[in-house]
Design an enzyme around this catalytic site. Structure first.
Site, PDB file in Angstrom:
ATOM      1  N   SER A 124       0.829  -1.200   0.000  1.00 26.46           N
ATOM      2  CA  SER A 124       0.000   0.000   0.000  1.00 26.46           C
ATOM      3  C   SER A 124       0.868   1.256   0.000  1.00 26.46           C
ATOM      4  CB  SER A 124      -0.894   0.011   1.256  1.00 26.46           C
ATOM      5  OG  SER A 124      -1.478   1.290   1.446  1.00 26.46           O
ATOM      6  N   TYR A 148      -1.765  -0.441  10.645  1.00 23.52           N
ATOM      7  CA  TYR A 148      -2.044  -1.068   9.342  1.00 23.52           C
ATOM      8  C   TYR A 148      -0.835  -0.863   8.413  1.00 23.52           C
ATOM      9  CZ  TYR A 148      -3.542  -1.313   4.516  1.00 23.52           C
ATOM     10  OH  TYR A 148      -3.597  -1.588   3.174  1.00 23.52           O
ATOM     11  N   LYS A 152       2.073  -3.577   6.642  1.00 23.19           N
ATOM     12  CA  LYS A 152       2.465  -3.639   5.224  1.00 23.19           C
ATOM     13  C   LYS A 152       3.972  -3.452   5.089  1.00 23.19           C
ATOM     14  CE  LYS A 152      -1.553  -4.295   3.279  1.00 23.19           C
ATOM     15  NZ  LYS A 152      -1.868  -5.582   2.623  1.00 23.19           N
TER      16      LYS A 152
HETATM   17  C1  WQD Z   1      -9.366  10.094   0.848  1.00 27.51           C
HETATM   18  C2  WQD Z   1      -9.545  11.582   1.106  1.00 27.51           C
HETATM   19  C3  WQD Z   1      -9.846  12.194   3.418  1.00 27.51           C
HETATM   20  C4  WQD Z   1     -13.681  10.166   3.911  1.00 27.51           C
HETATM   21  C5  WQD Z   1      -6.849   5.031   2.793  1.00 27.51           C
HETATM   22  C6  WQD Z   1      -5.800   4.223   3.485  1.00 27.51           C
HETATM   23  C7  WQD Z   1      -4.867   3.634   2.475  1.00 27.51           C
HETATM   24  C8  WQD Z   1      -5.622   2.859   1.440  1.00 27.51           C
HETATM   25  C9  WQD Z   1      -6.709   3.704   0.809  1.00 27.51           C
HETATM   26  C10 WQD Z   1      -5.476   0.504   2.004  1.00 27.51           C
HETATM   27  C11 WQD Z   1      -8.793  12.045   2.339  1.00 27.51           C
HETATM   28  C12 WQD Z   1     -11.094  12.499   2.580  1.00 27.51           C
HETATM   29  C13 WQD Z   1     -12.491  10.648   3.363  1.00 27.51           C
HETATM   30  C14 WQD Z   1     -14.708  11.067   4.297  1.00 27.51           C
HETATM   31  C15 WQD Z   1     -13.335  12.899   3.576  1.00 27.51           C
HETATM   32  N1  WQD Z   1      -6.168   1.675   1.996  1.00 27.51           N
HETATM   33  N2  WQD Z   1     -12.342  11.994   3.201  1.00 27.51           N
HETATM   34  N3  WQD Z   1     -14.496  12.410   4.111  1.00 27.51           N
HETATM   35  O1  WQD Z   1      -7.031   7.986   3.628  1.00 27.51           O
HETATM   36  O2  WQD Z   1      -6.200   8.441   1.253  1.00 27.51           O
HETATM   37  O3  WQD Z   1      -6.253   6.106   2.106  1.00 27.51           O
HETATM   38  O4  WQD Z   1      -7.540   4.210   1.886  1.00 27.51           O
HETATM   39  O5  WQD Z   1      -4.394   0.285   1.511  1.00 27.51           O
HETATM   40  O6  WQD Z   1      -3.971   2.793   3.155  1.00 27.51           O
HETATM   41  O7  WQD Z   1      -5.078   5.100   4.312  1.00 27.51           O
HETATM   42  O8  WQD Z   1      -8.387   7.266   1.595  1.00 27.51           O
HETATM   43  O9  WQD Z   1     -10.768   7.442   1.011  1.00 27.51           O
HETATM   44  O10 WQD Z   1     -10.108   7.421   3.481  1.00 27.51           O
HETATM   45  O11 WQD Z   1      -9.617   9.431   2.090  1.00 27.51           O
HETATM   46  O12 WQD Z   1     -13.177  14.118   3.437  1.00 27.51           O
HETATM   47  O13 WQD Z   1     -15.802  10.695   4.804  1.00 27.51           O
HETATM   48  O14 WQD Z   1     -10.926  11.849   1.361  1.00 27.51           O
HETATM   49  O15 WQD Z   1      -9.569  13.262   4.285  1.00 27.51           O
HETATM   50  O16 WQD Z   1      -8.276  13.314   2.058  1.00 27.51           O
HETATM   51  P1  WQD Z   1      -6.929   7.561   2.202  1.00 27.51           P
HETATM   52  P2  WQD Z   1      -9.796   7.844   2.077  1.00 27.51           P
END
Ligand code: WQD
Length: 335
Positions: A124, A148, A152
């Site tokens: 990841s 997490y 990885k």
């Molecule tokens: C994306 C953006 C939030 C939800 C995570 C894991 C990563 C991978 C993918 C496994 C961010 C914003 C989110 C919400 C929001 N998983 N957001 N409101 O955090 O980039 O990555 O998932 O491998 O390891 O860390 O993805 O979709 O959670 O967030 O504003 O309700 O959307 O702040 O900027 P992230 P995400």
């Protein structure tokens, strides 16, 4: 010979099963169904028109894993099985280290005992920690910012050490950025249990009226519109990347990390607008405080994936949103 896909009933695992089957590969699926359903395997068989063995085995059950290698002629393993929720890993670190790291160690030991030394590992972009060097290259400094991510990184280090000790191993470490979207058939997609942590499943639930509004976690970042920028990649592009990695390790020893991203970054507001365009709906939202642990900008340098695997993503954000919404529309009752 067959390709063993651990976590084959999961979001990326099921799409990879479908991609390999459609490319003429023989597969064996394995899952403990702790975060997925056997019905997903039925759907993979349906859309591919092909049958394949399924084993309900936990990665920590060594005898169960040995039974698979006894009964099946496994050429290589694509290893997805593992817990993957960042927030949950902070609350339950022991479960994450045991399931992800000890489970992987059990698998690798059984692979070695049966002479199976070809492995594609589901890593990841979270291993880039809080690096500020976007676009991230594979030699960007690595660090763990949550349990997490630490699992990885540990498993990557284990595999690099394994290759150093036994250079006949053929290993690909695939670092995913932000997988979204769904199979164009509408039969496979992401089904997080409970309230989704990730942006797109959450937006999808709001669009279905299952959640009231999207909460945007901060609009005061140093980005063009103040919201975080991410490299969203279609899950089918990701599946094709795994096939490319499998083909690469068939001809090459090594333990190479490769980014699987598009190389494009989109803000939360840009993602929201793209989903609204794809769904024809207005998604209500409210800006709230930042989420702890979020980086402002994360997107991939895709040079190595193209050079080493001959792979690059081909689907754009609009297609990702259309396929995500089609899946939600056909399976909303299940989400
Ligand atoms: C994306 C953006 C939030 C939800 C995570 C894991 C990563 C991978 C993918 C496994 C961010 C914003 C989110 C919400 C929001 N998983 N957001 N409101 O955090 O980039 O990555 O998932 O491998 O390891 O860390 O993805 O979709 O959670 O967030 O504003 O309700 O959307 O702040 O900027 P992230 P995400």
């Amino acid at each position: 010979m067959s390709i063993l896909i651990t976590g084959g009933a999961g979001y990326i695992g099921s799409h990879t099963c479908a991609e390999l089957l459609n490319s003429g590969e023989d597969i064996v699926a394995l899952d403990n169904f702790s975060n997925s359903s056997p019905d997903v395997i039925r759907r993979v068989k349906e859309i591919s028109g092909r049958d394949f063995p399924l084993y309900a085995v936990d990665m920590l059950h060594e005898q169960g894993l040995r039974r698979v290698f006894e009964r099946e002629d496994i050429e290589a393993v694509i290893h997805f099985a593992g817990y993957k929720a960042v927030g949950e890993s902070v609350r339950m670190p022991l479960e994450y280290y045991n399931n992800n790291v000890a489970g992987s160690l059990t698998l690798f030991g059984v692979m070695r005992d049966y002479g199976c030394k070809k492995l594609v590992f589901s890593s990841s972009a979270t291993v880039y920690g809080h690096s500020k060097e976007a676009p991230f290259r594979e030699d960007t400094p690595l660090s763990a910012i949550n349990p997490y991510g630490a699992t990885k990184l540990m498993i990557e280090d284990i595999l690099r050490d394994l290759y150093t000790s036994a250079p006949e191993w053929r290993i690909s470490l695939l670092r995913y950025f932000n997988p979204i979207g769904a199979h164009p058939s509408g039969e496979l997609g992401e089904e997080p249990s409970g309230i989704p942590n990730n942006l797109f499943p959450y937006i999808s639930r709001v669009a279905q009226g299952k959640l009231e509004r999207l909460y945007v976690f901060g609009d005061d970042y140093e980005t063009p519109d103040g919201t975080c920028v991410r490299d969203y990649i279609h899950v089918c592009d990701l599946a094709e990347g795994h096939l490319a990695a499998l083909r690469h390790i068939r001809g090459n020893t090594g333990a190479e990390a490769v980014n699987l991203g598009t190389g494009n970054g989109y803000s939360v507001f840009e993602a929201l607008r793209a989903f609204e365009n794809a769904s024809g709906l207005t998604i209500p939202y409210e800006v709230t405080v930042r989420r702890q642990g979020d980086s402002a900008v994360m997107y991939a340098d895709t040079t190595k994936a193209k050079a080493l695997l001959g792979w690059s993503a081909s689907r754009g954000l609009d297609e990702m949103c259309r396929d995500q919404w089609k899946y939600a529309g056909r399976n909303g009752d299940r989400l």
